[in-house]
Design an enzyme around this catalytic site. Sequence first.
Site, PDB file in Angstrom:
ATOM      1  CG  HIS A 227      18.184 -12.449   0.024  1.00  0.00           C
ATOM      2  ND1 HIS A 227      18.655 -12.819  -0.827  1.00  0.00           N
ATOM      3  CD2 HIS A 227      16.975 -12.242  -0.017  1.00  0.00           C
ATOM      4  CE1 HIS A 227      17.934 -14.106  -1.406  1.00  0.00           C
ATOM      5  NE2 HIS A 227      16.938 -13.404  -1.032  1.00  0.00           N
ATOM      6  CG  ASP A 354      -2.387  -6.907  -8.192  1.00  0.00           C
ATOM      7  OD1 ASP A 354      -2.484  -7.754  -8.458  1.00  0.00           O
ATOM      8  OD2 ASP A 354      -1.922  -5.876  -8.745  1.00  0.00           O
ATOM      9  CB  SER A 369      15.146 -12.301  -3.077  1.00  0.00           C
ATOM     10  OG  SER A 369      14.378 -13.040  -2.619  1.00  0.00           O
TER      11      SER A 369
END
Length: 405
Positions: A227, A354, A369
Amino acid sequence: MIFLSTYRNKRRWIAAAGMTIWLMSAYVWMLDEIPGTVCVSDGQPLNITEGLPVTSQIRSTDGIAVSARMMTGGRYEVECKLFGLIPVKEVTVHIVEETEVIPCGIPFGIYIEMEGILVVELCDLEQNGISVESPAEHILKPGDYITAVNGAQVTAKEDLQRAVAESGGSVLQLTVVRGGEAFQCSVTPICTDSKIFQIGVWVRDDLAGIGTLTYIDGEGTFGALGHGITDTDVEHLISVLDGTVYQAKILSVIRGEQGKPGELVGQIHYNQANRLGQITKNTKNGIFGQIENLPDSLADATSMEIGFKQEIENGPAQILATIDDQPELFDIEIMDVDLNPRESNKGIRFQVTDANLIRKTGGIIQGLSGAPILQNGKVIGAVTHVLVNDPCKGYGIFIETMIEQ
C-alpha cells in the site's frame, strides 16, 4: 374454467419471474467470479472459467479468433458467455514471461523528503491577546503542497518559515499543488503576539517509518508494503521528492489486541553504511525503487516463481516475516480470493493460524505490511491490512498487482 386459466397463467408468470431472477443472480455471480484482466505465463494453460457454466472465445487484438494453444505472446481478448448464449464479460489476457522474485520479509527503514511542503493543518493565531482566524483559511487545505513562495522554490519547511518571517506582512504569492494540479494563490501573513509573522499552518517536509520489504527482482527493483505511504494527518499519498531505504532492526513487539493494533518497534540508523537503496515511486499499491546494497539477511535467499491471482486457492498458505532477528515462515489460511477487488490491495482475505505468531504478536501488526504471502511454492501476494477488531484476520494484495507498478 376462467379461474383455472387464470391460475395457470399466474403459475407461468411466477415460474418466468423466478427464472429471470435466477438468471440475473447467476449473471451477477459470474461477473464477480470471472476476472476482468489476467496474466498468464507463456505456455501456461488459461483456466479463467474452469468449473463455471461458461463458454469462451479467444480473439487476438486484430479480432481474429484463435485457440488457447496459439496464444504465444502479447494481449488477447476472451469473450465469456453464460451457457454459450448470454454475454457475461470480456477478459483481457496478457501473455507474459515467467517471472521470479526473491521474497524478502525483512524490516527496513524508510526516509522520504516530500516534493514540496505539505500542509497538515490550519490553525488560529494569537494577535493582541485575541484568537484570530488563520490567514490561509479558505485558501489552503490540508493535503496541499506549497512548492514556491514569490517564485522561489521551497523544499524544506525552514524555507517557508523564513519567507513568511521576512515578509514584513506583505502579500506572499504561493505556488500550490492540490490533487496533482498546480495553482497560484495569495496569503498575507500577520504579526502574532510572539512578534513574528505567521500564516497559520502546520506543515511537514519529510516522513520516516518502518515496513517490510516484499520482493527484489532480477534487475534489483524492489517492491514493499503493498500500500502507499500516506501522511496520517491528511490521509493522502505522499508526493516523493527523494526517498531512501535503510536496514532496520526489530527491538520489541507491541502485541495486537481487539480494537488496539499492535506494532513492530524498530531502530533505523540513517547512515551510508546502512543504506539499501532509493525509493522511486509511492503508489496506492506499494512503494518501489532500486536496491543498491543487498542486506546480509538475504545473502543466501533464492528466487521463487510468482503465482497469478487465478492460481490462488482457498486453504493453507504462509507469510514470510521477521519478528526476531531472521525472516520466518508463519502459517495462514486463505479464506477468500476476490478476482475483481474494489480496493486493489484487498484481493486476498486470510486468517493467521500460526500459534507461534499469535503468541508473539497477536496476529498482524503495524510493520508487517509488505510481508510476502507464499502458496504452493510461489509468491502470490503481500500482507496489506489487518482487521482492527480481529488482529488474526487481514488482507493482502496480489503480487502481480505490485509488479505491474
